[in-house]
Enzyme design. Structure first.
Site, PDB file in Angstrom:
ATOM      1  NE  ARG A  70      -0.037  -0.301   4.928  1.00 20.97           N
ATOM      2  CZ  ARG A  70       0.891  -1.186   5.253  1.00 20.97           C
ATOM      3  NH1 ARG A  70       1.114  -2.234   4.474  1.00 20.97           N
ATOM      4  NH2 ARG A  70       1.618  -1.043   6.340  1.00 20.97           N
ATOM      5  CE  LYS A 122       8.065   2.973   5.886  1.00 18.26           C
ATOM      6  NZ  LYS A 122       6.841   2.773   6.677  1.00 18.26           N
ATOM      7  CG  ASP A 164       2.584   5.118  13.063  1.00 21.27           C
ATOM      8  OD1 ASP A 164       2.799   6.001  13.918  1.00 21.27           O
ATOM      9  OD2 ASP A 164       3.408   4.224  12.800  1.00 21.27           O
ATOM     10  CG  ASN A 165       1.961   7.958  17.143  1.00 16.12           C
ATOM     11  OD1 ASN A 165       1.916   8.910  17.935  1.00 16.12           O
ATOM     12  ND2 ASN A 165       2.897   7.863  16.209  1.00 16.12           N
ATOM     13  CG  PHE A 166      -4.727   9.365  18.417  1.00 17.37           C
ATOM     14  CD1 PHE A 166      -5.163  10.380  17.575  1.00 17.37           C
ATOM     15  CD2 PHE A 166      -5.454   8.192  18.461  1.00 17.37           C
ATOM     16  CE1 PHE A 166      -6.303  10.235  16.798  1.00 17.37           C
ATOM     17  CE2 PHE A 166      -6.595   8.031  17.691  1.00 17.37           C
ATOM     18  CZ  PHE A 166      -7.022   9.049  16.862  1.00 17.37           C
ATOM     19  CB  THR A 201       3.135  11.756  16.409  1.00 17.18           C
ATOM     20  OG1 THR A 201       3.941  10.721  16.952  1.00 17.18           O
ATOM     21  CG2 THR A 201       4.008  12.680  15.583  1.00 17.18           C
ATOM     22  CB  CYS A 222     -11.873  20.739  20.379  1.00 18.44           C
ATOM     23  SG  CYS A 222     -11.193  22.393  20.500  1.00 18.44           S
ATOM     24  CB  CYS A 242      -2.061  -0.787   9.835  1.00 18.76           C
ATOM     25  SG  CYS A 242      -2.746   0.821   9.449  1.00 18.76           S
ATOM     26  CB  CYS A 300      -7.201  25.600  20.252  1.00 12.05           C
ATOM     27  SG  CYS A 300      -8.882  24.977  20.447  1.00 12.05           S
TER      28      CYS A 300
END
Lengths: 92, 334
Positions: free
Chosen positions: B66, B81, B125-127, B129, B169, B183, B243
């Site tokens: 992919r 990469k 691929d993660n929250f 970051t 938020c 994945c 924010c």
């Protein structure tokens, strides 16, 4: 009320890979209870120990997020479509 | 090459004015996995003036199904990469600038990696970051576009600081391990990647053309052919930690987690000192070396595999145990 629930990919191992299920429920809470009785394990994935929906699980009735309706007490009507959308991190 | 963008400028909403703005823009693609690959290719072909590619990882065979920019040769050589993508993208458009960065994006590095960009396309691929990116974007008023995919599911939501809700938020609590499909756990099919990326790039093109984006959360299940869209504008939270009026932007303050983090593929990443002489290290590792190139060295011992980059990052595969990973690093790198 006869409603349709859209099941996210992550929960389909509990629903026999069904993407949509039709159930009877009057509120979001009764929908969760009904899902749990048919597909044991679903509730634990959606809710914390106190039965509150986890913060990263978003539930929509039609276009509206239930947090801006009556939360888990939000009333459901015949033919309502409920969308369960978990937060997704993958980019891989 | 004069008519390179003719089909795009003929599309009235972009026109020659929009094309000019694209050519002046700098866009960062943060994470060059599946989403980042597809997104970067469209940005480069569309003529975005500068495309910055940021990724900490190297190509593996399981990526090729992919991650559309990479080749079997990249996987065989464990090519990083960011540089593999840059090399491939240069074939598509030689008239723009492509800036590869082989680096981990964390609280210490994010400023240097993203300074000067007009927009960030999320290929993470993660929250963890993503929340760091969200904090940084709110502090610098930089727009970014969240996109994600897993299984046959894809989603996208643009974030415009001060005008739309931000990631914090919408999500003030991170999903715990196991709550969140990855994945690795749920698999991923290429069409889901492309669906997420096409929303993302459409918003990017629209942003540079019209100067604005709307908080529409698009999601799709490609396998079921279902698409839905929700307007998230009500989610803006005045008390948001990222924010809101009293924002603390906690992810920019994080330092503790930076030393050791869980990678997308279930490995652990440790930060060690910069490697001044990669050749010397490779020699020292001797027969344990599996692969080495100008960017990294990979070796294995006792069912653990480690990959060490020049910037001192080490990815350990084969254990989830931090102590064991540290011990392995200590043993080989001192």
């Amino acid at each position: 009320m006869a409603i349709t629930v859209r099941i996210p990919t992550v929960l389909r191992n509990l629903t026999g890979e069904k993407a949509k299920v039709s159930i009877e429920a009057d509120t979001i809470d009764s929908m969760i209870a009904s899902l749990e009785s048919t597909f044991p394990g679903v509730k634990e994935r959606l809710c914390d120990e106190s039965g509150k929906l986890r913060r990263f699980v978003n539930v929509f009735v039609g276009d509206e997020d239930i947090r801006f309706l009556d939360g888990q007490d939000t009333a459901l009507n015949d033919n309502d479509e409920v969308d369960i959308v978990p937060a997704i991190a993958g980019g891989c | 090459m004069d008519d390179r963008y003719s089909r795009q400028t003929r599309f009235t909403p972009i026109g020659s004015g929009g094309q000019q703005r694209l050519e002046q823009a700098t866009v960062a693609v943060l994470g060059c996995g599946a989403l980042g690959s597809v997104c970067a290719e469209m940005l480069v072909r569309a003529g975005v003036g500068t495309v910055r590619l940021i990724d900490r990882d190297f190509v593996e065979y399981s990526n090729l199904q992919r991650q559309s920019l990479y080749t079997e040769d990249d996987a065989a050589r464990c090519h990083p990469k960011a540089t593999a993508a840059a090399r491939q993208l240069a074939h598509y458009n030689s008239g723009i600038k492509i800036e590869p960065h082989i680096a981990d994006c964390n609280a210490q590095t994010i400023d240097a990696l993203l300074t000067g960009v007009d927009l960030v396309c999320d290929g993470c691929d993660n929250f963890q970051t993503r929340h760091l990116l969200n904090d940084w974007c709110n502090s610098t008023k930089t727009p970014w576009i969240y996109a994600a995919c897993v299984g046959s599911f894809a989603c996208c939501l643009p974030m415009l600081p001060e005008q739309t809700p931000c990631l914090a938020c919408l999500q003030d609590e991170l999903p715990g391990p196991g709550d969140n499909p990855t994945c690795d756990s749920s698999g991923i099919i290429a069409p889901a990647v492309h669906q997420a990326a096409l929303w993302q790039v459409s918003w990017a093109l629209k942003f540079f053309t019209t100067g604005t984006m709307e908080p529409l959360y698009s999601s799709a299940d490609i396998w079921e052919h279902s698409i839905s869209q929700h307007n998230m504008s009500k989610w803006m939270n005045p008390d948001c930690l990222s924010c809101g009026t009293a924002a603390t932007r906690p992810y920019l303050q994080h330092t503790a987690h930076d030393n050791i983090v869980l990678c997308g593929r279930g490995g652990l990443q440790l930060q060690r000192h910069k490697i001044a002489h990669l050749d010397a290290l490779t020699q020292q590792l001797g027969t344990h070396v599996v692969t080495s190139n100008e960017y990294l060295v990979r070796w294995s011992d006792n069912n653990l595999t480690a990959t060490c980059f020049r910037d001192g990052r080490v990815i350990i595969q084969g254990t989830q145990d931090e102590i064991q990973a540290r011990a392995f690093c200590d043993k080989w790198l001192g």
